[in-house]
Write a protein that holds these residues in place. Structure first.
Motif, PDB file in Angstrom:
ATOM      1  N   GLU A 113       6.735   0.709  -1.105  1.00 46.35           N
ATOM      2  CA  GLU A 113       5.863   0.634  -2.275  1.00 46.35           C
ATOM      3  C   GLU A 113       6.250  -0.541  -3.167  1.00 46.35           C
ATOM      4  O   GLU A 113       5.370  -1.177  -3.775  1.00 46.35           O
ATOM      5  CB  GLU A 113       5.929   1.947  -3.056  1.00 46.35           C
ATOM      6  N   GLU A 114       7.540  -0.842  -3.249  1.00 49.00           N
ATOM      7  CA  GLU A 114       7.974  -1.994  -4.039  1.00 49.00           C
ATOM      8  C   GLU A 114       7.484  -3.296  -3.416  1.00 49.00           C
ATOM      9  O   GLU A 114       7.097  -4.229  -4.128  1.00 49.00           O
ATOM     10  CB  GLU A 114       9.503  -1.997  -4.153  1.00 49.00           C
ATOM     11  N   ALA A 117       3.861  -3.578  -4.266  1.00 46.53           N
ATOM     12  CA  ALA A 117       3.707  -3.951  -5.670  1.00 46.53           C
ATOM     13  C   ALA A 117       3.969  -5.444  -5.856  1.00 46.53           C
ATOM     14  O   ALA A 117       3.319  -6.109  -6.678  1.00 46.53           O
ATOM     15  CB  ALA A 117       4.656  -3.133  -6.542  1.00 46.53           C
ATOM     16  N   ASP A 120       0.942  -7.311  -4.916  1.00 48.03           N
ATOM     17  CA  ASP A 120      -0.084  -7.227  -5.955  1.00 48.03           C
ATOM     18  C   ASP A 120       0.062  -8.340  -6.997  1.00 48.03           C
ATOM     19  O   ASP A 120      -0.906  -8.698  -7.664  1.00 48.03           O
ATOM     20  CB  ASP A 120      -0.025  -5.866  -6.665  1.00 48.03           C
ATOM     21  N   ASN A 246      -6.809  -3.313 -11.778  1.00 45.87           N
ATOM     22  CA  ASN A 246      -6.052  -2.068 -11.611  1.00 45.87           C
ATOM     23  C   ASN A 246      -6.951  -0.856 -11.425  1.00 45.87           C
ATOM     24  O   ASN A 246      -6.752   0.191 -12.043  1.00 45.87           O
ATOM     25  CB  ASN A 246      -5.133  -1.846 -12.816  1.00 45.87           C
ATOM     26  N   THR A 306      -4.297  -1.525  -1.774  1.00 43.62           N
ATOM     27  CA  THR A 306      -4.889  -2.651  -2.494  1.00 43.62           C
ATOM     28  C   THR A 306      -5.963  -3.251  -1.610  1.00 43.62           C
ATOM     29  O   THR A 306      -5.715  -3.544  -0.431  1.00 43.62           O
ATOM     30  CB  THR A 306      -3.835  -3.715  -2.838  1.00 43.62           C
ATOM     31  N   THR A 315      -6.336  -2.555  -7.006  1.00 42.56           N
ATOM     32  CA  THR A 315      -5.156  -1.788  -6.618  1.00 42.56           C
ATOM     33  C   THR A 315      -5.368  -0.294  -6.848  1.00 42.56           C
ATOM     34  O   THR A 315      -6.263   0.113  -7.586  1.00 42.56           O
ATOM     35  CB  THR A 315      -3.919  -2.248  -7.418  1.00 42.56           C
TER      36      THR A 315
END
Length: 375
Positions: A113-114, A117, A120, A246, A306, A315
């Motif tokens: 997940e990091e 991110a 993104d 977002n 995303t 996202t």
């Protein structure tokens, strides 16, 4: 929660997860059962048991996520059976104690997940080769079952997708690049149908009623736009809209004199009551109602995806294999009688099948401080 208390709590509801369906699941609307039979091949008893298991699995997942901490690798359902991944083999017995199937994986969910991110935050459009029309990163998301970050790209952008994955710190064993034939698109094409119109022009579908109006997709209209019925009567005005960025969601503040019901149009002459908004896990069954194609069902494939539309990246969407077509945008995604989200966009159609993304409804409710109307 301490482990002993956790296991004691599980003892209370695990018989429900793996035993008979709950009363709530037994109250599935006939139209939901019909759609699940058509699209998932389930009879009424199988559908009731499946939904009951999926509801309870959500509770188990949250408990195990807390217990495992940074060793949590993700969870997903297969035919109602819960699989939970961990990076620490010592935790497998705790997973087994809940009735779930443990798997030991290399990557924690937080690590993947990091990396997502970090993607993104990259201006991906600037990294693509503009000389070819066959370029584009369609979407990227964490595939918990594969324990990898998946990037979907057009044929001309697979190399760029690989470089992007490496740029955010992943090695080849931690990501996959899937080639897709087309970029996702939103479903706000003007067509006829029983829905709502934006400024008497583009057509979308109502998502869910809230006490002061209803929610839908953000790409359907910008703040200040008018929402009307097919006959031109006022439904309200877009009081908030997010797209791209977002999320893909909007809030339409209702006009006075209208009644906003906590139900979903089943396009068979009836309605489906909304009971709440408990989010479903990866692998759970899910259905969608929209003004172009009516009701269709499938499964949840990924959370927090995303997606790249022509208007920009969005996202926080959920990926499904439910079909949808232009005009279905903003329509209701639901599991059993639980509201899940509003239709965003995707690829394919309801003849050949496809991929559709939705904006989780709980984020919309939280963003605008709204209260879901229940049937």
């Amino acid at each position: 929660m301490e482990l002993t208390k956790f296991l004691a709590a599980l003892a209370v509801f695990l018989p429900i997860v793996y035993g008979a369906p709950t009363q709530a699941a037994n109250n599935l609307h006939p139209e939901i059962l019909a759609a699940m039979k058509r699209d998932l091949g389930l009879d009424a008893e199988q559908a009731n048991v499946l939904v009951a298991r999926e509801i309870k699995a959500t509770e188990v997942i949250e408990q195990l996520r807390t217990l495992a901490g940074n060793s949590f690798g993700g969870a997903w359902l297969v035919d109602g059976e819960l699989n939970v991944a961990v990076t620490d083999e010592a935790l497998t017995s705790d997973v087994t104690a809940t009735g779930a199937t443990p798997l030991v994986v290399s990557n924690s969910l937080s690590k993947l997940e990091e990396a997502k991110a970090a993607l993104d935050k990259i201006d991906i459009a600037q990294t693509l080769d503009k000389r070819s029309e066959e370029t584009g990163i369609a979407a990227y998301y964490v595939d918990v079952a594969a324990n990898k970050l998946v990037l979907e790209a057009l044929a001309g952008s697979t190399a760029q997708a690989e470089e992007l994955a490496k740029q955010v710190g992943l090695v080849e064993s931690e990501f996959e690049v899937h080639t897709v034939e087309e970029m996702p698109s939103t479903f706000a094409t003007v067509r006829g149908g029983d829905a709502y119109y934006i400024n008497n022009s583009a057509r979308c579908s109502v998502g869910f009623s809230v006490t002061t109006g209803f929610v839908s997709a953000g790409h359907c209209g910008s703040s200040g736009a008018a929402a009307t019925t097919t006959s031109g009567a006022s439904l309200g005005t877009f009081a908030g809209s997010v797209f791209p960025g977002n999320g893909d969601y909007s809030y339409i503040r209702g006009s006075s004199g209208n009644t906003f019901s906590g139900t979903i149009n089943n396009y068979s002459g009836g309605t489906i009551a909304v009971a709440g908004s408990t989010a479903s896990a990866v692998g759970a069954s899910i259905c969608r109602s929209g003004s172009t194609t009516g009701v269709h069902c499938g499964t949840v494939r990924a959370l927090g995806a995303t997606v790249t539309y022509s208007q920009g990246r969005v996202t926080g969407l959920t990926q499904t294999n439910v079909c949808a077509e232009p005009g279905d945008s903003g329509g209701s995604f639901y599991s059993g009688s639980q509201a899940q989200g509003v239709t965003s966009g995707g690829s394919g159609d309801c003849t050949s099948g496809g991929t559709t993304y939705f904006q989780p409804v709980n984020e919309i409710l939280s963003a605008y401080g709204l209260t879901l109307v229940r049937g």
